[in-house]
Design a protein around this motif. Structure first.
Motif, mmCIF file in Angstrom:
data_model
loop_
_atom_site.group_PDB
_atom_site.id
_atom_site.type_symbol
_atom_site.label_atom_id
_atom_site.label_comp_id
_atom_site.label_asym_id
_atom_site.label_seq_id
_atom_site.Cartn_x
_atom_site.Cartn_y
_atom_site.Cartn_z
ATOM 1 N N HIS A 94 0.878 -1.162 0.000
ATOM 2 C CA HIS A 94 0.000 0.000 0.000
ATOM 3 C C HIS A 94 0.920 1.218 0.000
ATOM 4 N N SER A 95 0.791 2.059 -1.007
ATOM 5 C CA SER A 95 1.734 3.161 -1.134
ATOM 6 C C SER A 95 1.070 4.423 -1.655
ATOM 7 N N THR A 96 1.665 5.559 -1.291
ATOM 8 C CA THR A 96 1.215 6.863 -1.751
ATOM 9 C C THR A 96 2.437 7.666 -2.180
ATOM 10 N N TYR A 97 2.318 8.372 -3.309
ATOM 11 C CA TYR A 97 3.404 9.200 -3.826
ATOM 12 C C TYR A 97 2.864 10.614 -4.016
ATOM 13 N N LEU A 131 14.345 8.339 -17.921
ATOM 14 C CA LEU A 131 13.295 9.035 -17.195
ATOM 15 C C LEU A 131 13.729 9.143 -15.737
ATOM 16 N N HIS A 132 13.640 10.345 -15.204
ATOM 17 C CA HIS A 132 14.010 10.572 -13.799
ATOM 18 C C HIS A 132 12.781 11.013 -13.029
ATOM 19 N N MET A 133 12.566 10.399 -11.879
ATOM 20 C CA MET A 133 11.409 10.718 -11.066
ATOM 21 C C MET A 133 11.816 11.042 -9.648
ATOM 22 N N GLU A 134 11.224 12.082 -9.094
ATOM 23 C CA GLU A 134 11.400 12.457 -7.695
ATOM 24 C C GLU A 134 10.016 12.569 -7.070
ATOM 25 N N SER A 135 9.873 12.115 -5.834
ATOM 26 C CA SER A 135 8.599 12.274 -5.141
ATOM 27 C C SER A 135 8.793 12.046 -3.650
ATOM 28 N N GLU A 136 7.766 12.407 -2.895
ATOM 29 C CA GLU A 136 7.683 12.015 -1.493
ATOM 30 C C GLU A 136 6.807 10.769 -1.436
ATOM 31 N N TYR A 137 7.208 9.787 -0.656
ATOM 32 C CA TYR A 137 6.492 8.524 -0.662
ATOM 33 C C TYR A 137 6.142 8.079 0.759
ATOM 34 N N SER A 138 5.145 7.209 0.821
ATOM 35 C CA SER A 138 4.795 6.504 2.047
ATOM 36 C C SER A 138 4.400 5.101 1.634
ATOM 37 N N ILE A 139 5.024 4.097 2.242
ATOM 38 C CA ILE A 139 4.792 2.725 1.782
ATOM 39 C C ILE A 139 4.819 1.745 2.945
ATOM 40 N N LYS A 140 3.967 0.720 2.836
ATOM 41 C CA LYS A 140 3.917 -0.323 3.850
ATOM 42 C C LYS A 140 3.473 -1.616 3.199
ATOM 43 N N GLY A 141 4.186 -2.709 3.481
ATOM 44 C CA GLY A 141 3.807 -3.995 2.911
ATOM 45 C C GLY A 141 4.940 -4.986 2.934
ATOM 46 N N LYS A 142 4.885 -5.933 1.976
ATOM 47 C CA LYS A 142 5.901 -6.977 1.892
ATOM 48 C C LYS A 142 6.250 -7.249 0.436
ATOM 49 N N ILE A 143 7.514 -7.621 0.222
ATOM 50 C CA ILE A 143 7.984 -8.088 -1.078
ATOM 51 C C ILE A 143 8.703 -9.406 -0.855
ATOM 52 N N MET A 144 8.225 -10.455 -1.511
ATOM 53 C CA MET A 144 8.826 -11.775 -1.354
ATOM 54 C C MET A 144 8.971 -12.115 0.138
ATOM 55 N N MET A 145 7.906 -11.821 0.870
ATOM 56 C CA MET A 145 7.824 -12.085 2.309
ATOM 57 C C MET A 145 8.733 -11.194 3.142
ATOM 58 N N MET A 146 9.415 -10.243 2.518
ATOM 59 C CA MET A 146 10.262 -9.312 3.257
ATOM 60 C C MET A 146 9.464 -8.052 3.566
ATOM 61 N N PRO A 147 9.426 -7.617 4.828
ATOM 62 C CA PRO A 147 8.673 -6.407 5.166
ATOM 63 C C PRO A 147 9.299 -5.166 4.545
ATOM 64 N N LEU A 148 8.445 -4.225 4.174
ATOM 65 C CA LEU A 148 8.903 -2.961 3.600
ATOM 66 C C LEU A 148 8.086 -1.841 4.213
ATOM 67 N N LEU A 149 8.776 -0.892 4.834
ATOM 68 C CA LEU A 149 8.127 0.210 5.517
ATOM 69 C C LEU A 149 8.972 1.464 5.335
ATOM 70 N N GLY A 150 8.342 2.553 4.933
ATOM 71 C CA GLY A 150 9.100 3.787 4.769
ATOM 72 C C GLY A 150 8.210 4.979 4.530
ATOM 73 N N GLU A 195 17.827 2.503 -11.438
ATOM 74 C CA GLU A 195 18.471 2.857 -10.175
ATOM 75 C C GLU A 195 17.421 3.518 -9.294
ATOM 76 N N ILE A 196 17.353 3.078 -8.041
ATOM 77 C CA ILE A 196 16.316 3.581 -7.138
ATOM 78 C C ILE A 196 16.918 3.854 -5.773
ATOM 79 N N HIS A 197 16.394 4.860 -5.117
ATOM 80 C CA HIS A 197 16.784 5.102 -3.726
ATOM 81 C C HIS A 197 15.585 5.629 -2.949
ATOM 82 N N LEU A 198 15.272 4.953 -1.850
ATOM 83 C CA LEU A 198 14.207 5.356 -0.942
ATOM 84 C C LEU A 198 14.838 5.812 0.361
#
Length: 261
Positions: A94-97, A131-150, A195-198
């Motif tokens: 679940h994410s918001t940008y 293509l270059h993208m910048e944004s403010e994000y909010s995210i919570k969930g899992k990828i391949m059973m790995m938790p992801l929160l930010g 290339e990505i950075h959170l």
């Protein structure tokens, strides 16, 4: 979250811009093609050469958008907010940008542009070098059973994105005038590198954040296939909505007159 998911933010951003244009009060049928658009004749032996020249001539106009052709400002593309959710396969997010800014859209290369009037078929292939993208994000969930929160700043670079599109039209009459509408849309896309950075993952835990960013950058190709159907559908919906809007505003004979001139 994988990098193609962020590519989806771009696609949905385009869709939002299309919806914004369509939300305006309905206008009457346009009286004429805009003067800056080169009109090509459907029976010309140089039809595809003419069409490519016309397409290329639009590039400078993309900076500020082309309201007459229902194309929003593209350089940069600004989207106030996009919300995305996925809860199938290996991705549960679940994410918001917010304050999404995308640059590089107008710097495309035309690989192929082919019109087949007898089949009402339009084929175009474009490559976006970066293509270059910048944004403010909010995210919570899992990828391949790995938790992801930010919750923080996000940046992403996508390189060599090739988009192959085939549109098939269908004729209909309105007050005795021939118009086109989209019957089928086929889309394929590929990208070569991401290339990505959170920032501020896991409540600012630097070690965990660095490991997750490394994981995302190393595994984006595998994760990409999880959301390819979603992204393809988004592209199809965007193209259908925007091209149908264009086709409804101008008659077939306006867009592609008969003759060999």
């Amino acid at each position: 979250m994988d990098t193609i998911w962020l590519f989806g933010v771009l696609l949905l951003g385009l869709a939002m811009q299309v919806e914004w244009l369509e939300a305006k009060p309905s206008a009457k049928k346009a009286a004429r093609i805009p003067s800056f658009l080169k009109v090509c004749h459907r029976d010309s032996p140089n039809l595809n050469k003419c069409a490519r020249e016309s397409f290329e001539a639009l590039r400078p106009q993309l900076m500020g958008g082309i309201p007459e052709l229902y194309i929003p400002p593209m350089e940069p593309l600004i989207v106030p907010e996009v919300k995305m959710d996925q809860d199938s396969g290996a991705i549960y997010l679940h994410s918001t940008y917010r304050n999404v800014k995308v640059t590089g859209i107008s710097k495309h290369t035309v690989n192929e542009l082919r019109l087949e009037p007898s089949k009402l078929k339009f084929i175009v292939s474009l490559t976006f070098p970066k293509l270059h993208m910048e944004s403010e994000y909010s995210i919570k969930g899992k990828i391949m059973m790995m938790p992801l929160l930010g919750d923080g700043h996000c940046s992403i670079d996508l390189r060599n994105i090739t988009l192959q599109t085939e549109l098939i039209g269908q004729e209909y009459k309105d007050n005795g005038v021939n118009y086109l509408k989209i019957k089928d849309v086929n889309v394929q896309y590929q990208l070569s590198d991401v290339e990505i950075h959170l920032d501020n993952l896991f409540n600012g835990d630097k070690a965990l954040g660095e490991r997750m960013n490394q994981f995302l950058n190393e595994n984006w190709k595998a994760l990409a296939e999880e959301v390819r159907p979603l992204m393809t559908k988004a592209l199809v919906d965007i193209l259908r909505a925007s091209v149908d809007k264009l086709f409804a505003a101008f008659s077939y004979d306006d867009l592609l007159p008969k003759g060999k001139a």
